[in-house]
Design a protein around this motif. Structure first.
Motif, PDB file in Angstrom:
ATOM      1  N   LEU A   1       0.852  -1.187   0.000  1.00 12.14           N
ATOM      2  CA  LEU A   1       0.000   0.000   0.000  1.00 12.14           C
ATOM      3  C   LEU A   1       0.887   1.235   0.000  1.00 12.14           C
ATOM      4  O   LEU A   1       1.982   1.233   0.536  1.00 12.14           O
ATOM      5  CB  LEU A   1      -0.877   0.020   1.242  1.00 12.14           C
ATOM      6  CG  LEU A   1      -1.985  -1.015   1.270  1.00 12.14           C
ATOM      7  CD1 LEU A   1      -2.747  -0.906   2.584  1.00 12.14           C
ATOM      8  CD2 LEU A   1      -2.937  -0.816   0.115  1.00 12.14           C
ATOM      9  N   GLU A   2       0.377   2.299  -0.574  1.00 10.57           N
ATOM     10  CA  GLU A   2       1.112   3.556  -0.535  1.00 10.57           C
ATOM     11  C   GLU A   2       0.297   4.589   0.231  1.00 10.57           C
ATOM     12  O   GLU A   2      -0.639   4.242   0.929  1.00 10.57           O
ATOM     13  CB  GLU A   2       1.423   4.012  -1.957  1.00 10.57           C
ATOM     14  CG  GLU A   2       2.452   3.091  -2.593  1.00 10.57           C
ATOM     15  CD  GLU A   2       2.843   3.509  -3.985  1.00 10.57           C
ATOM     16  OE1 GLU A   2       2.502   4.618  -4.400  1.00 10.57           O
ATOM     17  OE2 GLU A   2       3.501   2.693  -4.661  1.00 10.57           O
ATOM     18  N   GLU A   3       0.649   5.845   0.082  1.00  8.34           N
ATOM     19  CA  GLU A   3      -0.039   6.866   0.872  1.00  8.34           C
ATOM     20  C   GLU A   3      -1.498   7.002   0.427  1.00  8.34           C
ATOM     21  O   GLU A   3      -1.876   6.551  -0.640  1.00  8.34           O
ATOM     22  CB  GLU A   3       0.696   8.208   0.747  1.00  8.34           C
ATOM     23  CG  GLU A   3       0.639   8.826  -0.630  1.00  8.34           C
ATOM     24  CD  GLU A   3       1.936   8.612  -1.396  1.00  8.34           C
ATOM     25  OE1 GLU A   3       2.524   7.522  -1.257  1.00  8.34           O
ATOM     26  OE2 GLU A   3       2.339   9.505  -2.140  1.00  8.34           O
ATOM     27  N   HIS A   4      -2.286   7.681   1.279  1.00  4.43           N
ATOM     28  CA  HIS A   4      -3.683   7.952   0.944  1.00  4.43           C
ATOM     29  C   HIS A   4      -3.761   8.660  -0.399  1.00  4.43           C
ATOM     30  O   HIS A   4      -2.942   9.529  -0.677  1.00  4.43           O
ATOM     31  CB  HIS A   4      -4.275   8.903   1.975  1.00  4.43           C
ATOM     32  CG  HIS A   4      -4.634   8.203   3.231  1.00  4.43           C
ATOM     33  ND1 HIS A   4      -5.435   8.758   4.186  1.00  4.43           N
ATOM     34  CD2 HIS A   4      -4.310   6.992   3.687  1.00  4.43           C
ATOM     35  CE1 HIS A   4      -5.575   7.919   5.182  1.00  4.43           C
ATOM     36  NE2 HIS A   4      -4.904   6.837   4.907  1.00  4.43           N
TER      37      HIS A   4
ATOM     38  N   ASN B   1      -4.839  11.328  -2.929  1.00  9.91           N
ATOM     39  CA  ASN B   1      -5.182  12.726  -2.724  1.00  9.91           C
ATOM     40  C   ASN B   1      -5.271  13.371  -4.103  1.00  9.91           C
ATOM     41  O   ASN B   1      -4.270  13.526  -4.788  1.00  9.91           O
ATOM     42  CB  ASN B   1      -4.078  13.382  -1.886  1.00  9.91           C
ATOM     43  CG  ASN B   1      -4.323  14.866  -1.697  1.00  9.91           C
ATOM     44  OD1 ASN B   1      -5.272  15.434  -2.255  1.00  9.91           O
ATOM     45  ND2 ASN B   1      -3.481  15.496  -0.914  1.00  9.91           N
TER      46      ASN B   1
ATOM     47  N   GLU C   1       4.198   2.700   7.569  1.00  7.70           N
ATOM     48  CA  GLU C   1       4.541   3.717   6.586  1.00  7.70           C
ATOM     49  C   GLU C   1       3.273   4.228   5.919  1.00  7.70           C
ATOM     50  O   GLU C   1       2.326   3.466   5.701  1.00  7.70           O
ATOM     51  CB  GLU C   1       5.475   3.101   5.535  1.00  7.70           C
ATOM     52  CG  GLU C   1       6.314   4.137   4.834  1.00  7.70           C
ATOM     53  CD  GLU C   1       7.172   3.502   3.757  1.00  7.70           C
ATOM     54  OE1 GLU C   1       7.858   4.242   3.066  1.00  7.70           O
ATOM     55  OE2 GLU C   1       7.139   2.277   3.612  1.00  7.70           O
ATOM     56  N   PHE C   2       3.268   5.494   5.609  1.00  9.32           N
ATOM     57  CA  PHE C   2       2.202   6.143   4.858  1.00  9.32           C
ATOM     58  C   PHE C   2       0.942   6.397   5.654  1.00  9.32           C
ATOM     59  O   PHE C   2      -0.001   6.983   5.150  1.00  9.32           O
ATOM     60  CB  PHE C   2       1.823   5.370   3.590  1.00  9.32           C
ATOM     61  CG  PHE C   2       2.947   5.238   2.618  1.00  9.32           C
ATOM     62  CD1 PHE C   2       3.614   6.359   2.161  1.00  9.32           C
ATOM     63  CD2 PHE C   2       3.345   3.997   2.156  1.00  9.32           C
ATOM     64  CE1 PHE C   2       4.656   6.249   1.263  1.00  9.32           C
ATOM     65  CE2 PHE C   2       4.382   3.877   1.255  1.00  9.32           C
ATOM     66  CZ  PHE C   2       5.042   5.013   0.807  1.00  9.32           C
ATOM     67  N   TRP C   3       0.835   5.916   6.915  1.00  9.70           N
ATOM     68  CA  TRP C   3      -0.362   6.272   7.676  1.00  9.70           C
ATOM     69  C   TRP C   3      -0.089   7.631   8.299  1.00  9.70           C
ATOM     70  O   TRP C   3       0.754   7.768   9.162  1.00  9.70           O
ATOM     71  CB  TRP C   3      -0.674   5.218   8.740  1.00  9.70           C
ATOM     72  CG  TRP C   3      -2.038   5.454   9.286  1.00  9.70           C
ATOM     73  CD1 TRP C   3      -2.334   6.033  10.486  1.00  9.70           C
ATOM     74  CD2 TRP C   3      -3.288   5.177   8.660  1.00  9.70           C
ATOM     75  NE1 TRP C   3      -3.681   6.135  10.642  1.00  9.70           N
ATOM     76  CE2 TRP C   3      -4.299   5.635   9.531  1.00  9.70           C
ATOM     77  CE3 TRP C   3      -3.666   4.619   7.444  1.00  9.70           C
ATOM     78  CZ2 TRP C   3      -5.655   5.509   9.221  1.00  9.70           C
ATOM     79  CZ3 TRP C   3      -5.004   4.517   7.141  1.00  9.70           C
ATOM     80  CH2 TRP C   3      -5.980   4.939   8.013  1.00  9.70           C
TER      81      TRP C   3
ATOM     82  N   GLU D   1       5.852  12.781   3.740  1.00 12.33           N
ATOM     83  CA  GLU D   1       6.770  12.917   2.610  1.00 12.33           C
ATOM     84  C   GLU D   1       7.048  14.371   2.314  1.00 12.33           C
ATOM     85  O   GLU D   1       8.029  14.719   1.678  1.00 12.33           O
ATOM     86  CB  GLU D   1       6.187  12.290   1.331  1.00 12.33           C
ATOM     87  CG  GLU D   1       5.821  10.850   1.432  1.00 12.33           C
ATOM     88  CD  GLU D   1       4.403  10.680   1.921  1.00 12.33           C
ATOM     89  OE1 GLU D   1       4.247  10.529   3.150  1.00 12.33           O
ATOM     90  OE2 GLU D   1       3.469  10.708   1.131  1.00 12.33           O
TER      91      GLU D   1
END
Lengths: 294, 844
Positions: A87-90, A92, B286-288, B578
């Motif tokens: 999974l990557e970031e939310h 957007n 990561e990423f949360w 990030e």
């Protein structure tokens, strides 16, 4: 180098690494077999598979296929347990990830987008590839090489395939995965990605080199004639040369097959030509039309 | 032609081995799916075990108690008594009597039944007749109706009579069985204790293993935290162990924020939906963007809903952080939602050349905190050359009227007078001297410990005469001293508060170098001094120049670059990690939000060379408080039903009183309807609270109500000390009183208290008894006796109105929400007595 290790160890890219290893192994293996067979043939020895001896599909082949299927299933089970979906970031909508990469198997197409109009890279080329692949059995008039490895007897077919598959497909995927960083800029594997890097570059259309607006009628005509000239020469010239030499190949091939084959070949060779032009001369488009650009 | 060649082998062994491998892998997959990815099952099992142990021990305890000699004895006794009672009841004589009474009761019940039937019949007929009468208008129907009405009345009376009889007989009858019932109930009570414990214990095995989820529809929040934290919301603590323990601070947090309504992650953050591992559930992946906040840091999220963190119970870190932001003026350079349109933190610098001497300014610029410990100005790490360049630029603005800095002869006589004035004016309430004094921390006043080596004599005189003429927005009151008084104070400050190490470079006008001035201007532009200070000639610099783009946080929106030097931090608490630039520290500190913020406050420029944020030299506690506050700055949008916005006070002072306030700054210390500070008593209802005459006397000469460092300054010095001068003139005092009496009043406060029939003397005595019974003297002082926590009550009868005391005693928190005084829950009589007693306390 850190960056490369990070890329390779990413769960996303496991498939690509496996693919690279498999392709290398099989290519090397196939060529070794082919060269060995060719040598045997030269020495007048028997090449296994080149005669008419046959084996029943059932159970000989099916059994092996079953075994392979089981190995693959076992491998997939282990893979799916050990590696979670990355999974990557939310998501957007106002902030897209940079670089935004397609699934790995599409990265070759995405790489083509750097050099071509989406209509060409995303629609025309994939269609040509699919139809070209479908046409191969009908275009291939060389009966040799069935059931055994050979290079000398199918030199052209193998070279064209290697160029089309290894260079234009696999290499583009590798470039897309490992060499493209933020801003879709080129990074060597030993370079760190730098989000602030800026490269100033302006691509221009072919006719703009001569001060002619590529969107004008004149520019349109020039661009169009260059493209048509390329395909015309690429298709007609070899025909005349072969005709003059009274080639058997041409006779066997026949007119229809020749036209299709030469068109597909020109299209395939056109791809790297455009890439080279863009990289060296900052060429944007050769032919600009209201509907598509080449 | 097809010719067969040698066959492939059957590979039986391979098939067998692969089949075994695949079966083993399937079993592994099953285990992963059911056990490894569902760790909450193990927690639930453990929790239920712990709970069952506890319930079991409770059950055993109950059983043990039941079997204890004492209980058993009582139990047997009760049984015996019950038996005896039953026997008594069964005796023929009693039984006969019982039967007679019972028959009587049955008879009456029968009669009541008949009566009811007759009543109903009569009503039915009556209704029919009524209908007929309306239809046919026959007189005979009406006659019959009247008869029936009479009959109904008779029946009703009869029934009432019967009911009365019935209750008497019932009671009589109950007496027969009362004893028996009493013992049965007691026995039942003893047995129930054991049975209930047993039932509780046995029911536990029926609790299903399942994911426990709180779902909040409108924000689509699904928090599954209670799948592991099973005891978090229970009434008693099963275990101190995590994750089974009960929520700490339940009365503040859980009771005001029931989990069914708020969920868990709204406050704690983390990944509420995740259940496959503790780290994932806590969002430590990561990423949360919103990992779970640990410890006190959880206060950060209070800000999501609560607009006013200054008065929030259980959010001390935020309170501190918010005060720090206001103290150090973070909003001057950074855009922070909720801290808009505040006044600039630093003083105006346009005429700084008139105020301080050059050497002082350079030293100050080099390291303000080193110079004065309480300084708010951060350290910019200027080189000596840079500091003088800035000083050159600032001095160049006032070059025309340069002044002499040479110290004059000190008139000690005058200085002594000034010293007395210093004390009477309570200067040290706001101004510390060498870090001593300054008890009123909410208002920043410069430390005057070395003011004598800093300030120009003439400037100080002008400042004391009218602070607003130099700094229109200043909080410093105008004390309305006479010229003599001012010179005395100046003399005192210039002679007393001197830096003995100070070595002034220039006593004569400074020679300024044009190049240096230019460089100073550039530095001021670069570091954005005009963020905190008003600098004439640099107003046009506010739309910040290109240097902002070097700033380390690159998510500034275009519109916001124009107004502030620093990055916007309104949503720094949930910006994706990030987008934080860790620069050279990327591999040295953990790449998470908290580490970034802490590092930024510890050493602002450590990330890259070209950063401009100065060093505020925060200590660890400050950094913790600010981090908690910053972590809560998010753009999270919660529905309005959760929001508790800051109470906006639209109150404005009006009329002449506003002019007086403008001069002597009442609202520096007092609060009126939400405006002002909380250092001194709230004056919102002062008109109803105190007696007019007392107010008049107090304003003329504030006397001692509160401890020394909280006393009101003597704005009015017309008693026979040192100098005679009326600051608040009589007409001003009348203006204030008028304003209080007309505007600052409350309808809730009665003018007179009710009369309870007792004589005045009796009430007073009762009140006095009550005063000492309840221990009021522990905190309040009357005469020379009593504590000093609450106000001195020696003269309260002259000070407060009786209505206010009466209302205040009903519930002290009505008027002063965070008062220490407990609510004793006095009844009206007691309040009247106490009020009478207190009103009798008067200084003669």
């Amino acid at each position: 180098m850190d960056n490369l290790l990070k890329l390779i160890s990413k769960p996303d890219n496991v498939a690509i690494v496996i693919m690279l290893i498999l392709i290398t192994v099989y290519t090397v293996w196939a060529f070794r077999q082919a060269i060995a067979n060719d040598r045997r043939k030269r020495l007048g020895k028997h090449v296994e598979g080149s005669d008419d001896k046959k084996l029943d599909t059932w159970p000989n082949l099916v059994r092996i296929e079953m075994l392979v299927a089981m190995v693959v299933i076992a491998g997939l089970i282990v893979w799916s347990i050990v590696l979670d979906a990355p999974l990557e970031e939310h998501s957007n909508p106002s902030l897209t990830p940079n670089p935004a990469k397609a699934p790995w198997y599409f990265l070759g197409l995405q790489e083509m987008l750097v050099y071509f109009d989406p209509w060409i890279a995303g629609v025309i080329f994939p269609i040509l590839i699919i139809f070209g692949l479908m046409a191969i059995p009908y275009l291939d008039i060389n009966p040799k090489g069935n059931g055994y490895y050979t290079f000398s007897e199918r030199k052209n077919a193998i070279l064209i395939f290697c160029f089309g598959f290894l260079v234009l497909w696999i290499l583009l995927i590798v470039i897309g995965v490992f060499m493209r960083g933020p801003g879709w800029l080129w990074y060597w594997p030993w370079e760190e990605w730098d989000h602030n890097r800026v490269i100033y570059k302006v691509n221009v259309d072919l006719t703009q080199y001569f001060g002619i607006d590529s969107r004008s009628l004149f520019g349109f005509l020039i661009g169009g004639s260059v493209v048509i000239l390329y395909f015309g020469l690429g298709m007609i010239l070899p025909y005349y040369i072969w005709k003059k030499r009274n080639s058997d190949f041409l006779k066997k091939l026949g007119m229809t097959r020749y036209i299709i084959l030469s068109f597909l070949f020109c299209a395939m060779i056109g791809l790297p030509i455009k890439i080279i032009l863009t990289l060296t001369l900052n060429m944007k488009y050769i032919w600009v039309t209201p509907w598509f650009n080449i | 032609m097809i010719e067969k060649i040698k066959k492939e082998p059957p590979y039986a062994l391979y098939f067998f081995l692969l089949a075994v491998v695949i079966i083993a892998l399937s079993a592994w997959a099953l285990w992963v799916e059911t056990v490894k990815l569902r760790p909450w099952k193990a927690y639930q099992k453990q929790y239920i075990e712990l709970k069952s142990q506890k319930l079991k021990s409770e059950y055993e305890k109950a059983r043990y108690e039941f079997q204890s000699q004492e209980t058993q004895k009582r139990y047997e006794e009760l049984k015996m008594q019950l038996k005896k009672a039953t026997e008594n009841f069964q005796q023929p004589g009693v039984q006969e009597k019982y039967k007679v009474v019972k028959r009587e009761l049955d008879l009456i019940n029968e009669k009541i039944k008949i009566n009811k039937a007759e009543f109903q019949k009569a009503r039915g007929i009556y209704l029919e007749l009524e209908y007929l009468y309306h239809k046919h208008q026959k007189e005979e129907d009406k006659v019959k109706m009247a008869e029936l009405e009479k009959e109904v009345v008779i029946l009703e009376d009869e029934r009432k009579e019967l009911q009365k009889k019935k209750s008497v007989i019932s009671e009589e009858l109950n007496e027969f069985t009362a004893e028996e019932e009493k013992y049965t109930a007691e026995i039942r009570e003893i047995e129930k204790r054991v049975e209930e414990a047993k039932e509780k214990f046995e029911k536990l095995s029926e609790v299903p293993f399942e994911i426990k989820q709180i779902y909040i529809n409108d924000i689509n929040k699904a928090d599954r935290c209670e799948s592991c934290h099973m005891g978090i919301n229970s009434s008693d603590n099963i275990s101190e162990l995590h994750p089974f323990t009960i929520h700490p601070g339940k009365s503040v947090y859980i009771e005001n924020h029931p989990p069914e309504v708020f969920g868990c992650t709204m406050c704690h953050r983390g990944q509420g939906r995740a259940v496959s591992s503790a780290d994932k559930a806590h969002g430590w992946v990561e990423f949360w963007t919103e990992p779970m906040l640990k410890g006190n840091m959880v206060q950060a999220t209070c800000q999501t809903c609560h607009g006013d963190v200054q008065h929030l119970r259980g959010a001390d870190l935020l309170k501190k952080g918010s005060s720090l932001i206001e103290k150090y003026g973070c909003y001057d350079c950074h855009k922070i939602a909720g801290y808009e349109n505040l006044r600039k933190t630093g003083p105006e610098l346009t005429e700084i050349g008139l105020k301080v001497n050059y050497t002082y300014l350079v030293n100050w610029l080099l390291d303000p905190k080193d110079y004065i410990e309480t300084a708010r100005m951060p350290k910019f790490d200027f080189s000596e050359e840079e500091a003088s360049a800035i000083a050159d630029y600032l001095f160049s603005m006032t070059i025309e009227h340069r002044i002499d800095y040479s110290p004059g002869e000190i008139n000690w006589n005058l200085a002594d007078k000034g010293k007395a004035l210093w004390g009477q004016s309570r200067c040290s309430i706001c101004h510390p001297t060498n870090s001593i004094g300054g008890s009123f921390k909410e208002i920043y006043a410069p430390d005057l410990g070395i003011a004598g080596s800093k300030i120009n004599r003439d400037w100080l005189y002008n400042w004391l005469k009218d602070p607003k003429s130099y700094l229109p927005q200043t909080k410093m009151p105008r004390f309305r001293f006479t010229d003599d008084q001012i010179w005395a104070l100046v003399e005192f400050i210039m002679s007393e508060y001197i830096d003995w190490d100070f070595n002034p470079q220039y006593n004569k006008p400074v020679q300024l170098n044009i190049k240096s001035i230019q460089k100073g201007k550039e530095l001021i532009q670069k570091y954005g001094c005009f963020g905190c200070h008003e600098v004439k000639g640099l107003e046009e610099m506010k739309p910040i120049g290109p240097f902002l783009r070097h700033d380390e946080v690159s998510y500034l929106k275009v519109g916001e670059i124009e107004s502030k030097v620093g990055a916007e931090i309104s949503s720094i608490g949930n910006q994706p990690i990030e987008r934080f630039d860790f620069g050279v520290l990327e591999k040295l500190i953990p790449n998470d939000r908290m580490s970034y913020l802490q590092q930024k406050m510890k050493a602002p420029r450590s990330f890259r060379d070209d950063l401009i944020m100065p060093d505020f030299q925060f200590n660890e506690e400050d950094i913790e408080a600010l981090t908690a506050l910053l972590l809560g700055f998010t753009d999270a949008n919660v529905p309005t039903r959760f929001k508790v916005p800051k109470a906006q006070s639209s109150f404005e002072l009006t009329g002449k009183f506003a002019q007086i306030d403008d001069d002597v700054k009442c609202l520096n210390c007092h609060m009126i309807n939400g405006k002002g500070e909380e250092f001194a008593p709230d004056l919102s209802i002062e008109g109803s609270k105190v007696q007019e005459q007392w107010l008049r006397e107090f304003l003329k000469q504030p006397d001692i109500i509160r401890p020394m460092l909280k006393q009101m300054p003597l704005f009015n010095l017309d008693h026979d000390q040192t100098m005679i001068q009326g600051n608040l003139s009589y007409s001003e005092i009348e203006t204030i009183i008028q304003y209080f009496n007309h505007v600052l009043v409350s309808n809730e406060i009665p003018e007179n208290i009710p009369d309870n029939g007792l004589s005045f003397q009796e009430q007073k005595e009762a009140g006095k008894t009550l005063y000492f019974d309840k221990g009021c003297q522990a905190c309040h002082q009357i005469g020379i006796e009593g504590g000093a926590v609450g106000p001195n009550l020696s003269n309260v009868g002259n000070r407060l109105t009786e209505g206010y005391i009466f209302k205040h005693l009903e519930n002290p928190r009505t008027f002063i929400p965070d008062i220490v005084e407990p609510n004793y829950g006095f009844n009206e009589d007691e309040r009247i007595s106490l009020t009478r007693y207190l009103m009798s306390l008067k200084n003669e």
